[in-house]
Design a protein around this motif. Structure first.
Motif, mmCIF file in Angstrom:
data_model
loop_
_atom_site.group_PDB
_atom_site.id
_atom_site.type_symbol
_atom_site.label_atom_id
_atom_site.label_comp_id
_atom_site.label_asym_id
_atom_site.label_seq_id
_atom_site.Cartn_x
_atom_site.Cartn_y
_atom_site.Cartn_z
ATOM 1 N N GLY A 170 60.638 33.812 65.574
ATOM 2 C CA GLY A 170 58.635 33.722 65.389
ATOM 3 C C GLY A 170 58.574 33.758 64.400
ATOM 4 O O GLY A 170 59.128 34.762 63.778
ATOM 5 N N GLU A 171 57.269 33.263 63.677
ATOM 6 C CA GLU A 171 56.786 33.843 62.712
ATOM 7 C C GLU A 171 58.048 34.189 61.571
ATOM 8 O O GLU A 171 58.015 35.156 60.835
ATOM 9 C CB GLU A 171 56.389 35.615 62.633
ATOM 10 C CG GLU A 171 55.255 35.945 64.096
ATOM 11 C CD GLU A 171 54.892 36.948 64.142
ATOM 12 O OE1 GLU A 171 55.527 37.957 62.605
ATOM 13 O OE2 GLU A 171 54.183 37.589 64.950
ATOM 14 N N ARG A 172 58.150 32.912 60.890
ATOM 15 C CA ARG A 172 59.045 32.954 60.255
ATOM 16 C C ARG A 172 58.410 32.367 58.859
ATOM 17 O O ARG A 172 58.251 32.323 58.432
ATOM 18 C CB ARG A 172 59.799 30.853 60.300
ATOM 19 C CG ARG A 172 60.573 31.337 61.664
ATOM 20 C CD ARG A 172 61.662 29.619 61.539
ATOM 21 N NE ARG A 172 61.995 28.786 61.097
ATOM 22 C CZ ARG A 172 61.806 27.985 60.437
ATOM 23 N NH1 ARG A 172 60.606 27.505 60.558
ATOM 24 N NH2 ARG A 172 63.283 27.752 59.450
ATOM 25 N N THR A 173 59.085 33.384 57.748
ATOM 26 C CA THR A 173 58.638 33.322 56.860
ATOM 27 C C THR A 173 59.683 33.353 55.686
ATOM 28 O O THR A 173 61.303 34.061 55.948
ATOM 29 C CB THR A 173 57.872 34.445 56.747
ATOM 30 O OG1 THR A 173 57.973 34.527 54.742
ATOM 31 C CG2 THR A 173 59.014 35.801 56.848
ATOM 32 N N SER A 174 59.790 32.551 54.540
ATOM 33 C CA SER A 174 60.997 32.327 53.556
ATOM 34 C C SER A 174 61.602 33.535 53.390
ATOM 35 O O SER A 174 60.735 34.755 52.866
ATOM 36 C CB SER A 174 60.565 31.905 52.609
ATOM 37 O OG SER A 174 60.772 30.035 52.972
ATOM 38 N N GLY A 175 62.954 33.852 52.398
ATOM 39 C CA GLY A 175 62.750 34.842 52.458
ATOM 40 C C GLY A 175 64.157 34.871 51.118
ATOM 41 O O GLY A 175 63.689 33.835 50.454
ATOM 42 N N ALA A 176 65.098 35.391 50.373
ATOM 43 C CA ALA A 176 65.220 34.812 48.941
ATOM 44 C C ALA A 176 66.586 36.146 48.532
ATOM 45 O O ALA A 176 66.969 36.640 49.295
ATOM 46 C CB ALA A 176 64.530 35.133 48.052
ATOM 47 N N VAL A 177 67.724 35.327 47.908
ATOM 48 C CA VAL A 177 68.863 36.335 47.524
ATOM 49 C C VAL A 177 68.006 36.549 45.767
ATOM 50 O O VAL A 177 67.591 36.709 45.405
ATOM 51 C CB VAL A 177 70.024 35.251 46.934
ATOM 52 C CG1 VAL A 177 71.058 35.609 47.022
ATOM 53 C CG2 VAL A 177 70.137 33.798 48.156
ATOM 54 N N MET A 178 68.589 37.837 46.013
ATOM 55 C CA MET A 178 68.565 38.908 44.959
ATOM 56 C C MET A 178 69.850 39.260 44.374
ATOM 57 O O MET A 178 71.325 39.797 45.420
ATOM 58 C CB MET A 178 68.056 40.161 46.046
ATOM 59 C CG MET A 178 67.460 41.324 44.414
ATOM 60 S SD MET A 178 66.717 42.536 44.721
ATOM 61 C CE MET A 178 66.938 43.927 45.578
ATOM 62 N N TRP A 179 70.872 38.303 44.195
ATOM 63 C CA TRP A 179 71.853 38.701 43.318
ATOM 64 C C TRP A 179 71.747 39.830 42.056
ATOM 65 O O TRP A 179 70.802 39.895 41.175
ATOM 66 C CB TRP A 179 72.431 37.552 42.518
ATOM 67 C CG TRP A 179 72.037 36.005 42.723
ATOM 68 C CD1 TRP A 179 73.286 36.035 43.838
ATOM 69 C CD2 TRP A 179 71.319 35.138 43.190
ATOM 70 N NE1 TRP A 179 72.994 34.751 44.428
ATOM 71 C CE2 TRP A 179 72.225 34.139 44.112
ATOM 72 C CE3 TRP A 179 70.302 34.415 42.742
ATOM 73 C CZ2 TRP A 179 72.077 32.627 44.513
ATOM 74 C CZ3 TRP A 179 69.848 33.216 43.295
ATOM 75 C CH2 TRP A 179 70.707 32.478 43.974
ATOM 76 N N TYR A 180 72.822 40.321 42.022
ATOM 77 C CA TYR A 180 72.923 41.079 40.676
ATOM 78 C C TYR A 180 73.792 40.886 39.543
ATOM 79 O O TYR A 180 74.989 40.351 39.916
ATOM 80 C CB TYR A 180 73.683 42.209 41.775
ATOM 81 C CG TYR A 180 73.149 43.273 42.456
ATOM 82 C CD1 TYR A 180 72.633 44.773 41.158
ATOM 83 C CD2 TYR A 180 72.076 43.351 42.907
ATOM 84 C CE1 TYR A 180 71.492 46.084 41.617
ATOM 85 C CE2 TYR A 180 71.179 44.450 44.223
ATOM 86 C CZ TYR A 180 71.159 45.549 43.000
ATOM 87 O OH TYR A 180 69.974 46.370 43.648
ATOM 88 N N THR A 181 73.160 41.469 38.474
ATOM 89 C CA THR A 181 73.989 40.511 36.952
ATOM 90 C C THR A 181 75.140 41.245 37.354
ATOM 91 O O THR A 181 75.336 42.721 37.477
ATOM 92 C CB THR A 181 73.065 41.047 36.404
ATOM 93 O OG1 THR A 181 72.979 42.055 36.275
ATOM 94 C CG2 THR A 181 71.922 40.360 35.626
ATOM 95 N N SER A 182 76.259 40.402 35.731
ATOM 96 C CA SER A 182 77.840 41.362 36.455
ATOM 97 C C SER A 182 77.503 42.833 35.435
ATOM 98 O O SER A 182 78.840 42.921 35.891
ATOM 99 C CB SER A 182 78.383 39.744 35.264
ATOM 100 O OG SER A 182 77.943 40.091 34.042
#
Length: 495
Positions: free
Chosen positions: A133-145
């Motif tokens: 329930g209550e779906r909401t968009s997440g995100a990928v947090m990439w770490y720079t090299s």
């Protein structure tokens, strides 16, 4: 089924559960319905562990179903997901986990992280397969090299929208930039998904209804076999992969049917013109290129026919992006004058996680610089020169290592090469080429003479290496990036 009207993976899987979603590196097949069931179970499992929107989850996972499940589960319950390079040392992994404030870590077998979950089975166990329930968009947090210090997480604000509100815009963007469309296509994963582009393209493939095929590792013959066997239509690669492909004997190259390919997208490093031309001579006009960074996302892109008309370009600004070239004083330069590349995105902002100073230092007002030097022609097509940090100044003249590397890579005896500047009292810097010989090639004075002769008609004499030395192998990441800073430091430490 026509997936054009279905807004992304979750809707496609619900409407067409029998559709083939994944062929894993061991050949195991998973349908869209089976994948969605596991994704939903893990979404419920993450919430059962007390995670709420805005929290961070990390994964030290090899390419495969668990990595895809974690990306897709966190993306529908508002979590940040941090994919971590499994080649890092324990202390490097611990630094990222501490910096990103991960509340939970999932690892693969053999990747020991204290307190981590092994795989997604434990999170999924006993959980329902229906949507949370209550779906909401997440995100990928990439770490720079982290080639210039400790890596930093690139964090974007969460939208607060359900995924189905977000996905159509991404699908439109991909269609505009690289001609990818919803349908029964097949996407081949060739690089680790802890890197931003391979990770994003795997997500995009599922949102387009494509089948994802995961290569066990990058091996030129294995890649050709997979393309032929699964009638692969699109893939993401990097220039070093093309170079290795071209080193295959002619009889091996012609043995495999690659006629199914329609889009082979490359990014991650500059591609020598001759390498790209040879691949298109072999595979047809299917190479799409884009240029950007983890921070800026895709900023420039060029389609095959555009590139053939302007060999060497990395394209024009993509929709919703602006670009300019500026000098050291921040003054915009005219066409064909090299300077620092700056881009401005209409797709939202980013910040370095917990590092506002670094965020501010990378910006010029609303403009962000990936740190590269380049110029634009009169039609707005960008041509890269090199990284600002890798520029060699010899006798007061700017020399771009990538140009010399491209010339040397045209020689069949060269498997890889890194060009660096080494301090010199008279000239400021001397050009040094560190060459990895091709298999079966014996390094020595004769090869050095051949390589210098080879440079003659290709680059001006002042750009020729003063020294050629041999190294095997040269250090590259799986996405083809090489830290010339590290190569230079290692070389100088040996002097």
């Amino acid at each position: 089924m026509d997936v054009d009207q279905l807004p992304g993976f979750y809707a496609i899987a619900a409407a067409d559960p029998g559709r083939r979603a994944l062929i894993d590196s061991d050949g195991t097949e998973t349908s869209y319905g089976e994948l969605l069931a596991r994704v939903n179970q893990v979404s419920h499992g993450l919430r059962a562990r007390g995670l709420v929107a805005g929290d961070v989850v990390a994964g030290v996972l090899p390419n495969g179903i668990d990595a895809i499940v974690m990306i897709t589960a966190t993306a529908q319950i508002g979590l940040y997901y941090v994919p971590i390079n499994w080649h890092l040392t324990a202390s490097e992994v611990a630094y990222i986990l501490d910096d990103c404030d991960a509340k939970l870590v999932v690892t693969g077998p053999g990747f020991a992280v204290p307190g981590a979950e092994t795989g997604t089975a434990g999170l999924a166990e006993g959980q329902p397969t229906d949507a949370p329930g209550e779906r909401t968009s997440g995100a990928v947090m990439w770490y720079t090299s982290g080639t210039t210090g400790f890596p930093k997480g690139v964090q974007r604000p969460l939208s607060g929208m359900v995924p189905e509100q977000m996905i159509p815009a991404y699908r439109w963007f991909l269609g505009e930039v690289v001609d990818l469309r919803p349908g029964d296509d097949v996407h081949l994963v060739t690089s680790p998904m802890y890197h931003s582009a391979p990770c994003a393209h795997t997500q995009f493939a599922l949102h387009l209804g494509h089948t994802v095929v995961i290569a066990p590792k990058f091996d030129p013959v294995t890649i050709l076999e997979l393309i032929e066997r699964h009638r692969v239509t699109n893939a993401m690669m990097v220039p070093t992969m093309f170079h290795r492909m071209l080193q295959l004997p002619e009889e091996v190259r012609t043995k495999y049917d690659v006629s199914s390919l329609r889009q082979v997208i490359h990014t991650g490093a500059a591609c020598p013109v001759s390498v790209k031309q040879q691949i298109m001579d072999w595979w047809g006009p299917v190479l799409y290129e884009y240029y950007g960074s983890t921070e800026s996302a895709i900023a420039f892109a060029v389609k095959p026919q555009e590139w053939l008309a302007r060999p060497g370009t990395v394209g024009r600004p993509v929709p919703m992006f602006e670009a300019k070239i500026v000098d050291e004083a921040g003054v915009e330069l005219p066409p064909r004058e090299p300077g620092m590349i700056y881009v401005k995105s209409g797709m939202g902002t980013f910040e370095y996680h917990k590092d506002p100073e670094k965020t501010a230092a990378s910006m010029l007002g609303e403009w962000y610089s990936p740190g590269d030097i380049g110029f634009m022609d009169e039609d707005g097509y960008l041509f890269l020169c090199d990284r600002r940090t890798d520029l060699i100044v010899s006798g007061g003249v700017n020399i771009y290592p990538a140009e010399i590397e491209a010339a040397l890579l045209e020689h069949q005896a060269v498997a890889d090469v890194a060009v660096i500047g080494v301090p010199d009292e008279e000239w400021g810097h001397n050009v040094v080429a560190l060459v990895q010989p091709a298999e079966g090639v014996t390094p020595g004075p004769q090869l050095t003479a051949e390589l210098l002769e080879h440079c003659g008609p290709r680059i001006a004499r002042f750009k020729h290496p003063k020294v050629i030395e041999y190294r095997s192998p040269l250090p590259r990441t799986p996405t083809g990036k090489m830290s010339r800073t590290k190569v230079r430091e290692d070389y100088l430490s040996e002097l």
